[in-house]
Design an enzyme around this catalytic site. Structure first.
Site, PDB file in Angstrom:
ATOM      1  N   SER A  52       1.509  -1.006   0.247  1.00  9.20           N
ATOM      2  CA  SER A  52       0.033  -0.175   0.046  1.00  9.20           C
ATOM      3  C   SER A  52       0.831   1.436  -0.649  1.00  9.20           C
ATOM      4  O   SER A  52       1.544   1.647   0.879  1.00  9.20           O
ATOM      5  CB  SER A  52      -0.745  -0.086   0.978  1.00  9.20           C
ATOM      6  OG  SER A  52      -1.530   1.255   1.355  1.00  9.20           O
TER       7      SER A  52
ATOM      8  N   HIS B 286      -1.497  -1.290  -4.220  1.00 10.70           N
ATOM      9  CA  HIS B 286      -2.064  -0.904  -3.856  1.00 10.70           C
ATOM     10  C   HIS B 286      -1.958   0.607  -3.332  1.00 10.70           C
ATOM     11  O   HIS B 286      -1.523   0.992  -2.800  1.00 10.70           O
ATOM     12  CB  HIS B 286      -2.359  -1.555  -2.084  1.00 10.70           C
ATOM     13  CG  HIS B 286      -3.684  -1.329  -1.754  1.00 10.70           C
ATOM     14  ND1 HIS B 286      -5.513  -2.036  -2.233  1.00 10.70           N
ATOM     15  CD2 HIS B 286      -4.284  -0.221  -0.565  1.00 10.70           C
ATOM     16  CE1 HIS B 286      -6.121  -2.139  -1.362  1.00 10.70           C
ATOM     17  NE2 HIS B 286      -5.661  -1.064  -0.909  1.00 10.70           N
TER      18      HIS B 286
ATOM     19  N   ASP C 209      -4.122   3.847  -2.362  1.00 12.92           N
ATOM     20  CA  ASP C 209      -6.106   4.293  -0.979  1.00 12.92           C
ATOM     21  C   ASP C 209      -6.396   5.850  -1.213  1.00 12.92           C
ATOM     22  O   ASP C 209      -5.479   6.842  -1.204  1.00 12.92           O
ATOM     23  CB  ASP C 209      -5.182   4.173  -0.324  1.00 12.92           C
ATOM     24  CG  ASP C 209      -4.630   2.427   0.625  1.00 12.92           C
ATOM     25  OD1 ASP C 209      -6.452   2.571   0.615  1.00 12.92           O
ATOM     26  OD2 ASP C 209      -4.510   2.382   1.815  1.00 12.92           O
TER      27      ASP C 209
ATOM     28  N   MET D  32      -8.744   8.369  -1.140  1.00 10.11           N
ATOM     29  CA  MET D  32      -8.984   9.189   0.424  1.00 10.11           C
ATOM     30  C   MET D  32     -10.124  10.700   0.029  1.00 10.11           C
ATOM     31  O   MET D  32      -9.198  10.899  -0.116  1.00 10.11           O
ATOM     32  CB  MET D  32      -8.905   8.670   1.871  1.00 10.11           C
ATOM     33  CG  MET D  32      -8.126   7.318   1.634  1.00 10.11           C
ATOM     34  SD  MET D  32      -7.781   7.185   3.762  1.00 10.11           S
ATOM     35  CE  MET D  32      -6.808   5.658   3.762  1.00 10.11           C
TER      36      MET D  32
ATOM     37  N   HIS E 132      -7.998   1.876  -4.399  1.00 15.10           N
ATOM     38  CA  HIS E 132      -8.997   1.381  -3.154  1.00 15.10           C
ATOM     39  C   HIS E 132      -9.455   2.235  -2.975  1.00 15.10           C
ATOM     40  O   HIS E 132      -9.359   3.690  -2.430  1.00 15.10           O
ATOM     41  CB  HIS E 132      -8.342   0.188  -1.877  1.00 15.10           C
ATOM     42  CG  HIS E 132      -9.507  -0.155  -0.861  1.00 15.10           C
ATOM     43  ND1 HIS E 132      -8.612  -0.042   0.586  1.00 15.10           N
ATOM     44  CD2 HIS E 132     -10.759   0.277  -0.663  1.00 15.10           C
ATOM     45  CE1 HIS E 132     -10.056   0.059   1.606  1.00 15.10           C
ATOM     46  NE2 HIS E 132     -11.058   0.364   0.611  1.00 15.10           N
TER      47      HIS E 132
ATOM     48  N   MET F 287     -11.754   4.944  -0.728  1.00 15.00           N
ATOM     49  CA  MET F 287     -12.573   4.817   0.157  1.00 15.00           C
ATOM     50  C   MET F 287     -13.393   6.396   0.081  1.00 15.00           C
ATOM     51  O   MET F 287     -12.504   7.152   0.824  1.00 15.00           O
ATOM     52  CB  MET F 287     -11.476   5.121   1.697  1.00 15.00           C
ATOM     53  CG  MET F 287     -11.675   3.474   1.571  1.00 15.00           C
ATOM     54  SD  MET F 287      -9.661   3.787   2.742  1.00 15.00           S
ATOM     55  CE  MET F 287      -8.474   3.168   1.617  1.00 15.00           C
TER      56      MET F 287
ATOM     57  N   MET G 104     -12.729  -5.533   4.818  1.00 10.58           N
ATOM     58  CA  MET G 104     -11.137  -4.868   6.197  1.00 10.58           C
ATOM     59  C   MET G 104     -10.595  -5.296   7.071  1.00 10.58           C
ATOM     60  O   MET G 104     -11.687  -5.800   8.219  1.00 10.58           O
ATOM     61  CB  MET G 104     -11.899  -3.086   6.617  1.00 10.58           C
ATOM     62  CG  MET G 104     -12.177  -2.178   4.626  1.00 10.58           C
ATOM     63  SD  MET G 104     -10.315  -2.252   4.251  1.00 10.58           S
ATOM     64  CE  MET G 104      -9.684  -1.098   5.706  1.00 10.58           C
TER      65      MET G 104
ATOM     66  N   PHE H 118      -7.224   5.121   7.792  1.00 10.58           N
ATOM     67  CA  PHE H 118      -5.755   5.648   8.554  1.00 10.58           C
ATOM     68  C   PHE H 118      -4.644   3.769   8.044  1.00 10.58           C
ATOM     69  O   PHE H 118      -5.153   3.374   8.789  1.00 10.58           O
ATOM     70  CB  PHE H 118      -5.563   6.014   9.931  1.00 10.58           C
ATOM     71  CG  PHE H 118      -5.724   6.827   9.736  1.00 10.58           C
ATOM     72  CD1 PHE H 118      -5.371   8.884   9.124  1.00 10.58           C
ATOM     73  CD2 PHE H 118      -7.353   7.501  10.277  1.00 10.58           C
ATOM     74  CE1 PHE H 118      -5.518   9.934   9.672  1.00 10.58           C
ATOM     75  CE2 PHE H 118      -8.217   9.002  10.197  1.00 10.58           C
ATOM     76  CZ  PHE H 118      -7.385  10.153  10.243  1.00 10.58           C
TER      77      PHE H 118
ATOM     78  N   ASP I  51      -7.198  -6.176   3.961  1.00 11.63           N
ATOM     79  CA  ASP I  51      -6.322  -5.205   4.298  1.00 11.63           C
ATOM     80  C   ASP I  51      -6.811  -3.872   5.914  1.00 11.63           C
ATOM     81  O   ASP I  51      -7.657  -4.362   5.890  1.00 11.63           O
ATOM     82  CB  ASP I  51      -7.106  -3.863   2.588  1.00 11.63           C
ATOM     83  CG  ASP I  51      -6.453  -2.641   2.850  1.00 11.63           C
ATOM     84  OD1 ASP I  51      -5.330  -2.088   3.425  1.00 11.63           O
ATOM     85  OD2 ASP I  51      -6.871  -2.013   2.269  1.00 11.63           O
TER      86      ASP I  51
ATOM     87  N   GLY J 101      -3.382  -3.528   8.774  1.00 11.61           N
ATOM     88  CA  GLY J 101      -2.568  -4.292  10.072  1.00 11.61           C
ATOM     89  C   GLY J 101      -2.268  -5.440   9.404  1.00 11.61           C
ATOM     90  O   GLY J 101      -1.866  -6.153  10.107  1.00 11.61           O
TER      91      GLY J 101
ATOM     92  N   SER K 106       2.609  -0.930   6.029  1.00  8.69           N
ATOM     93  CA  SER K 106       3.938  -0.455   6.804  1.00  8.69           C
ATOM     94  C   SER K 106       4.388  -2.131   6.831  1.00  8.69           C
ATOM     95  O   SER K 106       6.236  -1.147   6.902  1.00  8.69           O
ATOM     96  CB  SER K 106       3.815  -0.153   8.019  1.00  8.69           C
ATOM     97  OG  SER K 106       2.424  -0.770   8.780  1.00  8.69           O
TER      98      SER K 106
END
Length: 227
Positions: free
Chosen positions: A7, A30, A32, A34, A63, A65, A134, A140, A172, A174, A195
């Site tokens: 990501s 990926h 994101d 937003m 993705h 959002m 999710m 975040f 997606d 953690g 991360s």
């Protein structure tokens, strides 16, 4: 085989082209998107996706959002995304939208927030190429994985198997070396890692290591026997 999608939310936004190249062994990149309305964060939009698609050979997994997904999602296909995920909570006509995304040449994917159950959408599954569960509240990066989502992943995998679908099941939030095996065992086969990849000294090696972990866990998982 498991797919690993780094990501770019966890990448250095000032060096996006270089960060994309740093994970070129990944299956997808990926992205994101937003809008600060559907989720309390603002990231990037169509122009950045367009620029990224020219800067990397890795296909883009967008993705969204965002609110009003029916209006905006097709534009991300036109910008170069190979897969576009809309949130069912933000789509007025999810079947029509999935068909439009596919008609424009991309894979159609639908995302569910943690509190949204899968069961009401069982009949929609054949219209999709991927379903995203999710495993954190969207908005975040860097959040802790929600273990309470594992039963939902299992139930979703059971529905996919019940209907004999070639539907990818993405997780997606953690996802890391400490959580990816649990996700794979539960039934996921596409993993978004932020991360865990971009926080590593060698992002490309992190992608390879996560894929090995996921493949090993999948091989031993009940759902994958005879898959």
């Amino acid at each position: 085989m498991a797919q690993i999608n780094p990501s770019i939310l966890s990448a250095d936004f000032a060096r996006l082209a270089e960060e994309a190249k740093a994970v070129e062994g990944a299956d997808w990149l990926h992205v994101d998107v937003m809008d600060n309305h559907f989720v309390p964060n603002l990231t990037l939009g169509v122009p950045i996706v367009e620029a990224l698609s020219k800067a990397t050979d890795t296909p883009l997994d967008c993705h969204l959002m965002i609110e009003d997904a029916d209006r905006w999602a097709p534009q991300y296909v036109e910008a170069g995304a190979g897969s576009v995920t809309f949130h069912v909570e933000a789509a007025a006509a999810p079947v029509r939208l999935a068909r439009e995304i596919r008609a424009k040449g991309a894979r159609a994917s639908m995302a569910l927030k943690p509190a949204t159950p899968i069961e009401p959408y069982e009949d929609l599954l054949p219209e999709l190429d991927m379903l995203l569960i999710m495993t954190v509240e969207p908005g975040f990066g860097g959040q802790a994985f929600l273990d309470i989502m594992l039963p939902k992943i299992r139930r979703t995998r059971e529905l996919i198997s019940k209907h004999g679908l070639e539907l990818w099941l993405q997780v997606d939030g953690g996802v890391s070396a400490t959580t990816i095996e649990r996700c794979a065992e539960a039934g996921a086969d596409v993993f978004v890692a932020g991360s865990a990849v971009y926080g590593a000294e060698d992002p490309a090696q992190a992608v390879r290591a996560l894929r090995v972990q996921a493949d090993t866990a999948t091989a031993a998982a009940a759902w994958a026997c005879g898959h």
